[in-house]
Write an enzyme that holds these catalytic residues in place. Structure first.
Site, PDB file in Angstrom:
ATOM      1  N   CYS A 139      27.368  -6.432  18.360  1.00 28.76           N
ATOM      2  CA  CYS A 139      27.192  -7.873  18.456  1.00 28.76           C
ATOM      3  C   CYS A 139      26.124  -8.175  19.505  1.00 28.76           C
ATOM      4  CB  CYS A 139      28.546  -8.430  18.874  1.00 28.76           C
ATOM      5  SG  CYS A 139      28.451 -10.011  19.646  1.00 28.76           S
ATOM      6  N   THR A 144      25.463 -11.666  20.298  1.00 28.08           N
ATOM      7  CA  THR A 144      25.599 -13.107  20.551  1.00 28.08           C
ATOM      8  C   THR A 144      25.315 -13.471  22.011  1.00 28.08           C
ATOM      9  OG1 THR A 144      27.133 -13.458  18.736  1.00 28.08           O
ATOM     10  CG2 THR A 144      27.295 -15.005  20.568  1.00 28.08           C
TER      11      THR A 144
HETATM   12  P1  5GP Z   1      34.023  -3.520  17.754  1.00 29.53           P
HETATM   13  O1  5GP Z   1      35.417  -3.067  17.483  1.00 29.53           O
HETATM   14  O2  5GP Z   1      32.996  -2.733  17.011  1.00 29.53           O
HETATM   15  O3  5GP Z   1      33.697  -3.569  19.234  1.00 29.53           O
HETATM   16  O4  5GP Z   1      33.939  -5.045  17.306  1.00 29.53           O
HETATM   17  C1  5GP Z   1      34.251  -5.457  15.990  1.00 29.53           C
HETATM   18  C2  5GP Z   1      34.178  -6.974  15.940  1.00 29.53           C
HETATM   19  O5  5GP Z   1      32.831  -7.428  16.192  1.00 29.53           O
HETATM   20  C3  5GP Z   1      34.484  -7.596  14.595  1.00 29.53           C
HETATM   21  O6  5GP Z   1      35.845  -7.623  14.288  1.00 29.53           O
HETATM   22  C4  5GP Z   1      33.880  -8.992  14.745  1.00 29.53           C
HETATM   23  O7  5GP Z   1      34.740  -9.894  15.415  1.00 29.53           O
HETATM   24  C5  5GP Z   1      32.667  -8.739  15.640  1.00 29.53           C
HETATM   25  N1  5GP Z   1      31.409  -8.751  14.886  1.00 29.53           N
HETATM   26  C6  5GP Z   1      31.119  -8.113  13.724  1.00 29.53           C
HETATM   27  N2  5GP Z   1      29.841  -8.327  13.354  1.00 29.53           N
HETATM   28  C7  5GP Z   1      29.307  -9.124  14.284  1.00 29.53           C
HETATM   29  C8  5GP Z   1      28.013  -9.714  14.466  1.00 29.53           C
HETATM   30  O8  5GP Z   1      27.070  -9.476  13.724  1.00 29.53           O
HETATM   31  N3  5GP Z   1      27.868 -10.532  15.547  1.00 29.53           N
HETATM   32  C9  5GP Z   1      28.891 -10.799  16.406  1.00 29.53           C
HETATM   33  N4  5GP Z   1      28.674 -11.643  17.409  1.00 29.53           N
HETATM   34  N5  5GP Z   1      30.114 -10.218  16.298  1.00 29.53           N
HETATM   35  C10 5GP Z   1      30.309  -9.417  15.253  1.00 29.53           C
END
Ligand code: 5GP
Length: 337
Positions: A172, A174
Site C-alpha cells: 500500500c 496511501t
Molecule cells: P498486508 O497483509 O499485505 O500487509 O495488507 C493487506 C491489506 O492491504 C488488504 O487487506 C487491504 O486492506 C490493503 N490493500 C490492498 N491493496 C491495497 C492498495 O492498493 N492500497 C492500499 N492503500 N491498501 C491496499
C-alpha cells in the site's frame, strides 16, 4: 498525538495458571454471534491472495477466506460455489455491486464484505443500508476505517464487523501518496471502542503481530502479505532467468491492477498501491502452524486461555529502538570488545 504500531509495543507477560499451551482456545465469535471461527484469521480480498483455493485452505484451518470481487458476477458465483467451507464474498459500492450481492445471496452466500479504501464516506453508508435491506440476516463486514468516528458510522449504517486499517498494508502506498493514515495499534485502540467486532487489516508480518492485534482488541486479523506467493494464491508461477520462481503480489489500487480491471488508470487518479514479485512458496501449512503455535504460546505468556481473556489482561510497554533490536535474533560469532 503520538500513534503507535506493532513494532512500537511489546506485551507484558502475566502469571500463567494454565498447565499447557495445548489447552488454550484460539477460537473466536464476533460480538453479534454471526461469525464463529476456530482460528481468528481472514485472508485478504485481493486478486493475488484469495479465490476459492485459498478460501478452502484457510477455511479448513478454521479461518475464513474473503473472495476478491475483481471478476464478473458469473465467475464470482462459480468461485463461491467451489468453496464448501464458509467464505466471505466482496462487493463495492456501485449499483452493479448490489446486483452482485443479490446474485451471490441467491447462490447461498451469507458473509459479505463491503470494501473500499476510505469507508468513512456517505456513499459507503448508503451501500451498507441498501445491502441490509436485501440481506437482512447476513453477516456484513464494512471497511476500511481507522478512527472511532469511522467505525461508529459503519456500525450505525448496519455493519456487523468493522475492517480497520488505513495505509498499513505491505503493498500500500496511501500514506506516501496522500499523507493520510494511522499506525495500526492506535487504529485498533480507536476502533475497538465501537460496539462491533473489528478486524485488524494491513501491516501484519509475524505471528507476534497477530497476538498484539488481538490483545489490543481486534477479534480477527486479515492477512495478505503473510500468504503472498504461496501455492493456494491465484496467479501464475513465473520462472526468472536465474531459475528463481516468483508470483505477483499487488495492491488493488496499484496501477497494474487498475489497468487490468478498468483498462486504463484514469488521469485524475494516482496509484495507491504497488505491484511486487514475491518468491513462490509451498509452505502454507508451515505458515499456519507458526501462526497457531505463536497464538497458543502468546496466550500462555498473557496468562490467558482464550482470546477474550488475553484482551482483558492487556498490559503493554512501548519500546525504544534498542528494545526493538534486542527483540530480533542477534547472536554473533564476534566476541564483544
Ligand atoms: P498486508 O497483509 O499485505 O500487509 O495488507 C493487506 C491489506 O492491504 C488488504 O487487506 C487491504 O486492506 C490493503 N490493500 C490492498 N491493496 C491495497 C492498495 O492498493 N492500497 C492500499 N492503500 N491498501 C491496499
Amino acid at each position: 498525538m503520538q500513534a503507535i504500531t506493532f513494532d512500537d509495543v511489546l506485551l507484558v507477560p502475566a502469571y500463567n495458571h494454565y498447565e499447557s499451551r495445548r489447552h488454550v482456545d484460539v477460537s473466536v465469535k464476533d460480538r453479534g454471534g454471526k461469525l464463529s471461527l476456530g482460528l481468528p484469521v481472514m485472508t485478504a480480498n485481493m486478486d493475488s491472495v484469495t479465490e476459492s483455493a485459498m478460501a478452502n485452505f484457510i477455511g479448513e484451518k478454521g479461518g475464513i477466506g474473503v473472495l476478491h470481487r475483481f471478476m464478473s458476477i458469473e465467475r464470482n458465483i462459480e468461485e463461491f460455489k467451489k468453496c464448501r467451507t464458509q467464505v466471505f464474498v466482496s462487493v463495492g459500492c456501485s449499483d452493479k455491486d448490489i446486483e452482485r450481492a443479490v446474485a451471490l445471496r441467491d447462490a447461498g452466500a451469507n458473509y459479505f464484505c463491503v470494501d473500499v479504501a476510505h469507508a468513512h464516506a456517505k456513499y459507503v453508508g448508503r451501500t451498507l443500508k441498501q445491502l441490509r435491506d436485501v440481506l437482512p440476516d447476513a453477516c456484513i463486514m464494512g471497511g476500511n476505517v481507522a478512527t472511532y468516528a469511522g467505525a461508529d458510522y459503519l456500525a450505525s449504517c448496519g455493519a456487523d464487523i468493522i475492517k480497520v486499517g488505513i495505509g498499513g498494508g505491505s503493498v500500500c502506498s496511501t500514506r506516501i501518496k496522500t499523507g493520510f493514515g494511522i499506525p495500526m495499534i492506535t487504529s485498533i485502540q480507536e476502533c475497538v471502542r465501537v460496539d462491533r467486532s473489528i478486524v485488524a487489516d494491513g501491516g501484519i508480518r509475524t505471528p507476534g503481530d497477530i497476538v498484539k492485534a488481538l490483545a489490543f482488541g481486534a477479534d480477527f486479523v486479515m492477512l495478505g502479505g503473510m500468504f503472498a506467493g504461496t501455492s493456494p494464491t491465484p496467479g501464475t508461477v513465473i520462472t526468472k532467468s536465474d531459475g528463481r520462481q516468483v508470483k505477483a503480489y499487488r495492491g488493488m489500487a496499484s496501477r497494474e491492477a487498475q489497468e487490468d480491471y478498468m483498462g486504463v488508470m484514469a488521469d485524475w487518479k494516482t496509484a495507491e498501491g504497488v505491484q511486487t514479485e514475491v518468491p513462490y512458496r509451498e509452505d502454507e501449512e508451515a505458515i499456519i502452524s507458526d501462526i497457531v503455535g505463536g497464538l497458543r504460546s502468546g496466550l500462555t505468556y498473557g496468562g490467558s486461555s482464550t482470546i477474550r481473556e488475553l484482551q482483558r489482561k492487556l498490559n503493554y510497554v512501548t519500546v525504544t529502538q534498542a528494545g526493538r533490536i534486542e527483540s530480533l535474533p542477534h547472536k554473533t560469532l564476534e566476541p564483544r570488545t
